[in-house]
Write a protein that holds these residues in place. Structure first.
Motif, PDB file in Angstrom:
ATOM      1  N   ILE A   1       0.829  -1.208   0.000  1.00  0.00           N
ATOM      2  CA  ILE A   1       0.000   0.000   0.000  1.00  0.00           C
ATOM      3  C   ILE A   1       0.865   1.260   0.000  1.00  0.00           C
ATOM      4  O   ILE A   1       0.523   2.271  -0.612  1.00  0.00           O
ATOM      5  N   SER A   2       2.010   1.199   0.678  1.00  0.00           N
ATOM      6  CA  SER A   2       2.912   2.349   0.712  1.00  0.00           C
ATOM      7  C   SER A   2       3.556   2.584  -0.651  1.00  0.00           C
ATOM      8  O   SER A   2       3.823   3.728  -1.034  1.00  0.00           O
ATOM      9  N   GLN A   3       3.791   1.511  -1.392  1.00  0.00           N
ATOM     10  CA  GLN A   3       4.354   1.679  -2.729  1.00  0.00           C
ATOM     11  C   GLN A   3       3.354   2.350  -3.671  1.00  0.00           C
ATOM     12  O   GLN A   3       3.729   3.191  -4.488  1.00  0.00           O
ATOM     13  N   TYR A   4       2.078   1.997  -3.539  1.00  0.00           N
ATOM     14  CA  TYR A   4       1.074   2.671  -4.357  1.00  0.00           C
ATOM     15  C   TYR A   4       0.904   4.127  -3.925  1.00  0.00           C
ATOM     16  O   TYR A   4       0.625   5.003  -4.748  1.00  0.00           O
ATOM     17  N   ALA A   5       1.074   4.388  -2.628  1.00  0.00           N
ATOM     18  CA  ALA A   5       1.087   5.776  -2.160  1.00  0.00           C
ATOM     19  C   ALA A   5       2.241   6.537  -2.796  1.00  0.00           C
ATOM     20  O   ALA A   5       2.092   7.693  -3.230  1.00  0.00           O
ATOM     21  N   ALA A   6       3.408   5.904  -2.864  1.00  0.00           N
ATOM     22  CA  ALA A   6       4.575   6.535  -3.479  1.00  0.00           C
ATOM     23  C   ALA A   6       4.346   6.813  -4.960  1.00  0.00           C
ATOM     24  O   ALA A   6       4.773   7.854  -5.481  1.00  0.00           O
ATOM     25  N   LEU A   7       3.665   5.894  -5.644  1.00  0.00           N
ATOM     26  CA  LEU A   7       3.341   6.135  -7.049  1.00  0.00           C
ATOM     27  C   LEU A   7       2.494   7.398  -7.195  1.00  0.00           C
ATOM     28  O   LEU A   7       2.717   8.219  -8.092  1.00  0.00           O
ATOM     29  N   GLY A   8       1.514   7.563  -6.306  1.00  0.00           N
ATOM     30  CA  GLY A   8       0.699   8.766  -6.347  1.00  0.00           C
ATOM     31  C   GLY A   8       1.503  10.019  -6.082  1.00  0.00           C
ATOM     32  O   GLY A   8       1.289  11.063  -6.719  1.00  0.00           O
ATOM     33  N   ALA A   9       2.451   9.928  -5.144  1.00  0.00           N
ATOM     34  CA  ALA A   9       3.304  11.081  -4.847  1.00  0.00           C
ATOM     35  C   ALA A   9       4.117  11.488  -6.074  1.00  0.00           C
ATOM     36  O   ALA A   9       4.259  12.682  -6.372  1.00  0.00           O
TER      37      ALA A   9
END
Length: 381
Positions: free
Chosen positions: A262-270
Motif C-alpha cells: 500500500i505504501s508503494q502505491y502511495a509513493a506512485l501517487g506522490a
C-alpha cells in the motif's frame, strides 16, 4: 544493545507530553500531509488482490519504472546495467541495509560531525565502528580530515545533504571530493538525500551518483517522508551498485520480505504529483526558515550565528555552563518549549541544541522562540 544510545526523540517527546502546552522543535517532520494523488492512487489499487500479498523484494515494477524516470529527470542519475533501484521502508532502512551489505563486524564508517543519530546507532547495532570527523564552523566538510581518518578497516564515508541535524547543504565540489576519495581508496560513498528539494537561497541540491564514474562505489538514499509528507507510510528507496543487489535482496527478504504494497502505491501517487508539490511546500518552508533566523538574530547567548541552508533544522551553540540535556529538560519543564540536545548527534563540546521548525505553524514558531529566548536568558548559568 546496551552500547547503542537510546533514541532521544521519544525521551524528549515523553517529557514534553507530561507538560501540557509545550511547543516542540523536536522531531523532524513536515507541517503538511501527502498530495491528493496519493489517495487517488490507493483508491485505484485497493481492489487489486496483490495489495494484500507479498510483492517483489526490490519493489513493484510500476514504482521501479516511475523512480527511474524521476531519478533521471531530477537527480540526473541514469539507471542502467551497472546500478539498481531498491524500494525500502524509508531511508533509515536503506542506511541499515547498506551497512549490512558492505560491512563486517569491526569495520568502520566515517561520519562527519554532528552525525544523524540513527546512522551512528545503526553502526553500533551492527557491531561496526563509527569514526567521527569534525566539520568546520559552518558545519561543512573538512576533506583533509576525512581522508586522514581512512584506515584498512574503512568501508564507507556517509554524507547527508541537505543535512540533518545542521541544515548545511554541501556544495557540488565537497560531494565530488568525497566521492573521489571513496573511489581512490576502494570504499563506498553513502549519500543520504532524504531532504532533497529543501535548499534555500543560492544553495542547490546535488546527487553525486550523477557522476559518470560514481556508479560502482556510490549508494544513494532517498525518502518520501519529508518532501511528500509520507513519514508514517515508511517508504523510501536506494540506488546501489549492481554488484550489491544480491546482498541487498537477501537483507530485505530477511528483514522486510518486501516493501509494504500500500505504501508503494502511495509513493506512485506522490510521484504523479511530482516535484511541483515539493517545490511549493519548500517555498513555505523557506518562509518559516526566514522567520526562525530573524527571531534568533542577535540573541546574546548564542556563541555563533545560526544558519540553515537546507532541510528544516538549525543547530544552536549556546553560551551556557549547563549540559545540553539538562538545558533541554529545563526548557520543557520551566518554559514550555522543547528542542533536542546536541550530544545526541555526537557533539561532545560545549552546549548545543537542535531546532526543527518543519512541523510548526508560524504562530507556534513565534511563541516557541519567544519562550526559548526567555528560557535561554534565564538558564545561562
Amino acid at each position: 544493545m546496551m552500547a547503542v544510545q537510546s533514541p532521544v526523540i521519544p525521551i524528549v517527546g515523553a517529557l514534553a507530553r507530561r507538560h501540557e502546552g509545550t511547543i516542540s522543535f523536536g522531531q523532524g517532520v513536515a507541517f503538511y500531509g501527502p498530495p491528493p494523488q496519493v489517495f487517488d492512487s490507493i483508491r485505484r489499487h485497493m481492489t487489486d488482490p496483490s495489495i494484500n500479498r507479498y510483492g517483489p523484494v526490490e519493489g513493484i515494477p510500476e514504482l521501479q519504472a516511475a523512480l527511474g524516470q524521476k531519478l533521471s529527470a531530477q537527480n540526473k542519475i541514469a539507471i542502467h546495467d551497472g546500478n539498481a533501484i531498491v524500494v525500502t521502508a524509508g531511508s533509515n532502512m536503506g542506511f541499515n541495509t547498506a551497512v549490512l551489505a558492505i560491512c563486517d563486524p569491526e569495520d568502520e564508517v566515517i561520519l562527519p560531525l554532528p552525525y544523524y543519530f540513527n546512522h551512528e546507532m545503526s553502526l553500533v547495532m551492527e557491531r561496526c565502528r563509527p569514526v567521527t570527523v569534525a566539520t568546520d564552523n559552518h558545519y561543512h566538510l573538512r576533506l583533509g580530515e576525512i581522508e586522514a581518518a581512512i584506515t584498512e578497516k574503512t568501508r564507507a564515508i556517509a554524507t547527508i545533504s541537505p543535512n540533518n541535524p545542521t541544515g548545511a547543504v554541501y556544495s557540488r565540489d565537497e560531494l565530488d571530493a568525497v566521492n573521489e576519495i571513496c573511489q581512490k581508496y576502494g570504499i563506498y560513498h553513502i549519500s543520504d538525500e532524504a531532504y532533497e528539494g529543501f535548499c534555500y537561497g543560492q544553495h542547490e541540491e546535488y546527487s553525486v551518483a550523477s557522476r559518470h564514474d560514481a556508479c560502482e562505489h556510490t549508494i544513494s538514499l532517498f525518502s518520501f517522508s519529508k518532501g511528500y509528507g509520507l513519514a508514517g507510510w515508511r517508504v523510501g528507496y536506494m540506488v546501489i551498485p549492481q554488484h550489491l543487489l544480491d546482498a541487498v535482496k537477501k537483507i530485505q527478504d530477511t528483514i522486510l520480505i518486501s516493501p509494504p504494497m500500500i505504501s508503494q502505491y502511495a509513493a506512485l501517487g506522490a510521484l504523479e504529483a511530482g516535484m511541483e508539490f515539493v517545490q511549493h511546500k519548500c517555498k513555505v518552508m523557506s518562509e518559516k526558515r526566514t522567520l526562525v533566523l530573524e527571531m534568533l538574530d542577535g540573541l546574546a547567548c548564542l556563541k555563533s550565528t545560526p544558519v540553515s541552508e537546507g532541510a528544516f533544522y538549525v543547530m544552536l551553540e549556546i553560551d551556557s555552563a549547563k549540559q545540553d540535556l539538562q538545558l533541554v529538560k529545563s526548557l520543557i519543564t520551566e518554559f514550555g518549549v522543547a528542542a533536542l540536545p546536541g550530544s545526541a548527534f555526537g557533539i561532545d563540546r560545549g552546549c548545543h541544541i537542535r531546532l526543527s521548525y518543519g512541523a510548526l505553524s508560524d504562530d507556534a514558531i513565534r511563541t516557541g522562540l519567544e519562550r526559548l529566548k526567555d528560557g535561554l536568558a534565564a538558564l545561562r548559568d
